[in-house]
Design a protein around this motif. Structure first.
Motif, PDB file in Angstrom:
ATOM      1  N   LEU A 202       0.829  -1.207   0.000  1.00 51.47           N
ATOM      2  CA  LEU A 202       0.000   0.000   0.000  1.00 51.47           C
ATOM      3  C   LEU A 202       0.862   1.254   0.000  1.00 51.47           C
ATOM      4  N   ARG A 203       1.994   1.205   0.723  1.00 52.62           N
ATOM      5  CA  ARG A 203       2.914   2.350   0.693  1.00 52.62           C
ATOM      6  C   ARG A 203       3.525   2.509  -0.696  1.00 52.62           C
ATOM      7  N   ALA A 204       3.814   1.388  -1.343  1.00 52.54           N
ATOM      8  CA  ALA A 204       4.338   1.474  -2.709  1.00 52.54           C
ATOM      9  C   ALA A 204       3.313   2.122  -3.631  1.00 52.54           C
ATOM     10  N   VAL A 205       2.032   1.801  -3.420  1.00 54.65           N
ATOM     11  CA  VAL A 205       0.973   2.426  -4.222  1.00 54.65           C
ATOM     12  C   VAL A 205       0.936   3.920  -3.962  1.00 54.65           C
ATOM     13  N   ALA A 206       1.005   4.315  -2.674  1.00 52.14           N
ATOM     14  CA  ALA A 206       0.965   5.738  -2.329  1.00 52.14           C
ATOM     15  C   ALA A 206       2.175   6.476  -2.894  1.00 52.14           C
ATOM     16  N   ASP A 207       3.352   5.890  -2.781  1.00 51.18           N
ATOM     17  CA  ASP A 207       4.555   6.527  -3.328  1.00 51.18           C
ATOM     18  C   ASP A 207       4.448   6.695  -4.842  1.00 51.18           C
ATOM     19  N   THR A 208       3.964   5.664  -5.511  1.00 50.80           N
ATOM     20  CA  THR A 208       3.814   5.755  -6.967  1.00 50.80           C
ATOM     21  C   THR A 208       2.811   6.836  -7.336  1.00 50.80           C
ATOM     22  N   ALA A 209       1.677   6.880  -6.629  1.00 49.92           N
ATOM     23  CA  ALA A 209       0.663   7.907  -6.907  1.00 49.92           C
ATOM     24  C   ALA A 209       1.212   9.301  -6.650  1.00 49.92           C
ATOM     25  N   THR A 210       2.039   9.451  -5.604  1.00 53.29           N
ATOM     26  CA  THR A 210       2.623  10.761  -5.301  1.00 53.29           C
ATOM     27  C   THR A 210       3.571  11.200  -6.408  1.00 53.29           C
ATOM     28  N   PRO A 216       3.756  17.123 -14.480  1.00 51.79           N
ATOM     29  CA  PRO A 216       2.845  18.051 -15.155  1.00 51.79           C
ATOM     30  C   PRO A 216       2.213  17.385 -16.373  1.00 51.79           C
ATOM     31  N   MET A 217       0.889  17.414 -16.430  1.00 56.39           N
ATOM     32  CA  MET A 217       0.184  16.735 -17.510  1.00 56.39           C
ATOM     33  C   MET A 217      -0.721  17.668 -18.308  1.00 56.39           C
ATOM     34  N   ASP A 218      -0.656  18.964 -18.024  1.00 53.26           N
ATOM     35  CA  ASP A 218      -1.613  19.860 -18.665  1.00 53.26           C
ATOM     36  C   ASP A 218      -1.276  20.132 -20.126  1.00 53.26           C
ATOM     37  N   GLN A 219      -0.015  19.998 -20.508  1.00 53.68           N
ATOM     38  CA  GLN A 219       0.340  20.276 -21.892  1.00 53.68           C
ATOM     39  C   GLN A 219       1.654  19.584 -22.237  1.00 53.68           C
ATOM     40  N   GLY A 220       1.914  19.496 -23.547  1.00 52.41           N
ATOM     41  CA  GLY A 220       3.151  18.881 -24.005  1.00 52.41           C
ATOM     42  C   GLY A 220       3.096  17.367 -23.973  1.00 52.41           C
ATOM     43  N   ALA A 221       4.184  16.776 -24.453  1.00 56.17           N
ATOM     44  CA  ALA A 221       4.283  15.317 -24.461  1.00 56.17           C
ATOM     45  C   ALA A 221       4.535  14.820 -23.041  1.00 56.17           C
ATOM     46  N   VAL A 222       3.681  13.928 -22.570  1.00 57.37           N
ATOM     47  CA  VAL A 222       3.777  13.401 -21.211  1.00 57.37           C
ATOM     48  C   VAL A 222       3.813  11.883 -21.287  1.00 57.37           C
ATOM     49  N   SER A 223       4.794  11.302 -20.608  1.00 57.12           N
ATOM     50  CA  SER A 223       4.898   9.848 -20.533  1.00 57.12           C
ATOM     51  C   SER A 223       5.004   9.457 -19.064  1.00 57.12           C
ATOM     52  N   ILE A 224       4.081   8.635 -18.618  1.00 54.92           N
ATOM     53  CA  ILE A 224       4.065   8.195 -17.222  1.00 54.92           C
ATOM     54  C   ILE A 224       4.772   6.845 -17.149  1.00 54.92           C
ATOM     55  N   SER A 225       5.992   6.873 -16.668  1.00 53.73           N
ATOM     56  CA  SER A 225       6.779   5.637 -16.555  1.00 53.73           C
ATOM     57  C   SER A 225       6.687   5.023 -15.169  1.00 53.73           C
ATOM     58  N   GLU A 226       6.133   5.748 -14.211  1.00 50.34           N
ATOM     59  CA  GLU A 226       6.052   5.235 -12.844  1.00 50.34           C
ATOM     60  C   GLU A 226       5.013   4.110 -12.772  1.00 50.34           C
ATOM     61  N   ARG A 227       5.373   3.027 -12.093  1.00 47.04           N
ATOM     62  CA  ARG A 227       4.463   1.913 -11.872  1.00 47.04           C
ATOM     63  C   ARG A 227       4.740   1.327 -10.488  1.00 47.04           C
ATOM     64  N   VAL A 228       3.731   0.706  -9.926  1.00 49.47           N
ATOM     65  CA  VAL A 228       3.924  -0.015  -8.665  1.00 49.47           C
ATOM     66  C   VAL A 228       4.776  -1.248  -8.951  1.00 49.47           C
ATOM     67  N   PRO A 229       5.844  -1.496  -8.172  1.00 46.28           N
ATOM     68  CA  PRO A 229       6.690  -2.670  -8.429  1.00 46.28           C
ATOM     69  C   PRO A 229       5.872  -3.948  -8.495  1.00 46.28           C
ATOM     70  N   ALA A 230       6.302  -4.864  -9.353  1.00 40.80           N
ATOM     71  CA  ALA A 230       5.539  -6.098  -9.580  1.00 40.80           C
ATOM     72  C   ALA A 230       5.354  -6.892  -8.295  1.00 40.80           C
ATOM     73  N   GLU A 238      -5.279  -8.667  -1.180  1.00 42.89           N
ATOM     74  CA  GLU A 238      -6.189  -7.543  -1.285  1.00 42.89           C
ATOM     75  C   GLU A 238      -5.453  -6.243  -1.606  1.00 42.89           C
ATOM     76  N   ILE A 239      -4.347  -5.987  -0.876  1.00 40.23           N
ATOM     77  CA  ILE A 239      -3.606  -4.751  -1.110  1.00 40.23           C
ATOM     78  C   ILE A 239      -2.876  -4.824  -2.445  1.00 40.23           C
ATOM     79  N   GLY A 240      -2.402  -6.010  -2.812  1.00 39.06           N
ATOM     80  CA  GLY A 240      -1.770  -6.153  -4.107  1.00 39.06           C
ATOM     81  C   GLY A 240      -2.729  -5.866  -5.248  1.00 39.06           C
ATOM     82  N   GLN A 241      -4.015  -6.138  -5.042  1.00 40.01           N
ATOM     83  CA  GLN A 241      -5.005  -5.818  -6.061  1.00 40.01           C
ATOM     84  C   GLN A 241      -5.101  -4.325  -6.300  1.00 40.01           C
ATOM     85  N   VAL A 242      -4.914  -3.548  -5.225  1.00 38.03           N
ATOM     86  CA  VAL A 242      -4.919  -2.086  -5.382  1.00 38.03           C
ATOM     87  C   VAL A 242      -3.743  -1.647  -6.253  1.00 38.03           C
ATOM     88  N   GLY A 243      -2.559  -2.211  -5.986  1.00 34.52           N
ATOM     89  CA  GLY A 243      -1.399  -1.865  -6.800  1.00 34.52           C
ATOM     90  C   GLY A 243      -1.587  -2.273  -8.252  1.00 34.52           C
TER      91      GLY A 243
END
Length: 500
Positions: A202-210, A216-230, A238-243
């Motif tokens: 769950l902390r990994a999910v929170a860190d990734t979301a943070t 910044p996603m309002d303009q320009g080319a944006v690539s989200i490379s952040e993911r919750v570790p496998a 249950e918590i892994g399902q959230v990730g």
């Protein structure tokens, strides 16, 4: 939720804190109940054994003080009786016959026999509920279980101290308390470790979301490379399902952002190409209209129609040029960098605006030292000229417009202030959007494309700067803030100027 409402609810607890408090609280309550129940049961057992021991002691006393015993004779004294035969510590005896007054004594821990005072004897007599075992508290002596019975012509009260019972219960409670405290500490540490390990996904999910939230996603080319570790996104827990769900969401968002960027680039190319292609036919329309207006044989209606065609072609040309400029600025083109003296630029812009708005009061407030930045002089002049044109167009006659230039730390700041009616707060947030219109309180005297402020923002943004507006009735200020650079020695300082 407002801050006041949140403060009334008290401090927020983390899930780990709530789980630990709940577990430790329940276990503590169970241990307390067990300790109380155990103490009560042990106390009853010890009291029962003490009562049986007291009854047995009374029987021995009755035998010893029976016919021909210590309780017969003209002088029956409890202390003398206890001193005549060894007794256990904590033994108490009170005797009263028809021939002698009541007397009492007890054996202390060091087997010393001490007589009871008349007040202590009276207190003991008042606390007796009958001839059954009774617990009494004797001032200065302690707590006793006593039993009264008649022996020969004497009433005897025999008692045993409850000191051992109280000490046993006290030691047991102390032991239970220490073991409980130690057990709760071990439980708290173990619970914290288990919960911390369990909530790691769950902390990994929170860190990734943070981290994603900071992109910044309002303009320009944006690539989200952040993911919750496998390893933290195991769908079997249950918590892994959230990730895993967050990773799926980020995949969709990343794909959507890519599609949005492709659409924006496609639209930008279309606008640029369309604007570029429209320039030639518009120039032809304008040229033919100007050529036709030179014909002296035109009727009044034809001349009026050609003049309207020429005016609309000029307006259309301006709109096309603005769209083409925005498209090029979005692509990072159309800027020629050099050293720009904002002080000189402000003086020139006000000098150009004064003849166009003679019914306004124009002022310049600059420092003695020039404020130099790296930028495109013509485009920055376009920004300032646009702001001054807006101030002239949307404010009534007699409005005072002031242009200020100064250095603020590492930034160069240029402001355009007027004391006109101001901008409607409802449109301030979208004032720099394309095709945005100023509020109705500013009387529009001439038509416009609605692209002026969006072009100004695009130019300032291309210079790595910001443009903001702060407006209220009688006080409207547009602020340009761009990175400054040390000016070259060859740049001549421009003195402060103020003119009406």
């Amino acid at each position: 939720m407002t801050e006041t409402t949140a403060s009334r609810r008290g401090p927020a607890w983390t899930l780990q804190t709530r789980l630990m408090v709940t577990v430790i609280g329940i276990v503590s309550a169970i241990l307390v109940v067990v300790a109380v129940a155990t103490s009560a049961i042990l106390g009853q057992v010890l009291e029962s054994r003490l009562s049986e021991q007291l009854s047995s002691t009374m029987e021995r006393v009755k035998v010893a003080g029976g016919p021909g015993g210590a309780f017969e004779g003209p002088d029956v004294n409890a202390k003398a009786i206890l001193e005549s035969s060894p007794q256990q510590a904590g033994f108490l005896l009170v005797v009263e016959s028809r021939l002698t007054p009541a007397s009492g004594a007890y054996v202390e821990d060091d087997l010393t026999v001490t007589a009871l005072t008349d007040e202590q004897i009276r207190s003991l007599a008042e606390d007796l509920e009958g001839r059954g075992p009774t617990t009494v508290e004797i001032d200065g002596v302690g707590s006793y279980v006593v039993l009264a019975d008649g022996i020969a012509n004497t009433v005897a009260v025999v008692g045993l101290a409850r000191t051992e019972v109280e000490q046993t219960i006290g030691r047991m409670l102390t032991t239970i308390g220490l073991l409980t405290a130690g057990g709760l500490l071990v439980l708290a540490a173990a619970t914290a470790l288990v919960i911390r390990v369990g909530l790691r996904p769950l902390r990994a999910v929170a860190d990734t979301a943070t981290r994603v939230a900071s992109v910044p996603m309002d303009q320009g080319a944006v690539s989200i490379s952040e993911r919750v570790p496998a390893e933290q996104a195991d769908a079997r827990t249950e918590i892994g399902q959230v990730g895993a769900a967050l990773n799926t969401l980020l995949d969709h968002v990343d794909a959507s952002l890519d599609a949005r960027q492709r659409n924006e680039e496609r639209m930008r190319r279309f606008v640029a190409d369309a604007s570029h292609e429209l320039r030639t036919p518009l120039a032809s329309i304008r040229g033919y209209s100007e050529l036709s207006l030179r014909d002296t044989t035109l009727s009044d209606n034809s001349e009026s129609a050609l003049q309207r065609i020429q005016a609309q072609s000029i307006r259309m040309t301006r709109l096309v040029e603005d769209l083409l400029l925005l498209a090029r600025l979005d692509e990072g083109q159309d800027l020629v960098y050099g050293a720009v003296d904002l002080t000189q630029l402000a003086l020139e812009a006000v000098g150009d605006a004064r003849p166009a708005g003679p019914d306004h009061i124009w002022r310049v407030d600059v420092a003695d030292e020039p404020v130099v930045i790296a930028g495109d002089a013509s485009r920055l002049h376009q920004v300032v000229a646009n702001l001054l044109a807006n101030a002239r167009t949307h404010t009534p006659a007699g409005t005072e417009v002031t242009v200020s230039v100064f250095a603020d730390g590492p930034d160069a700041v240029l402001t355009v202030h007027d004391d006109g009616p101001g901008v409607d707060p409802a449109v301030q947030a979208e004032l720099f959007e394309r095709f945005a219109r100023a509020d109705r309180s500013r009387a529009r005297q001439t038509g416009g494309t609605g692209l002026g402020l969006s072009i100004a923002k695009a130019i300032v943004t291309a210079h790595r700067g910001t443009i903001e507006v702060d407006s209220r009735p009688g006080d409207t200020t547009f602020t340009l803030r761009m990175p400054a650079r040390p000016h070259a020695p060859s740049v001549t300082a421009v003195p402060a100027a103020e003119s009406a």
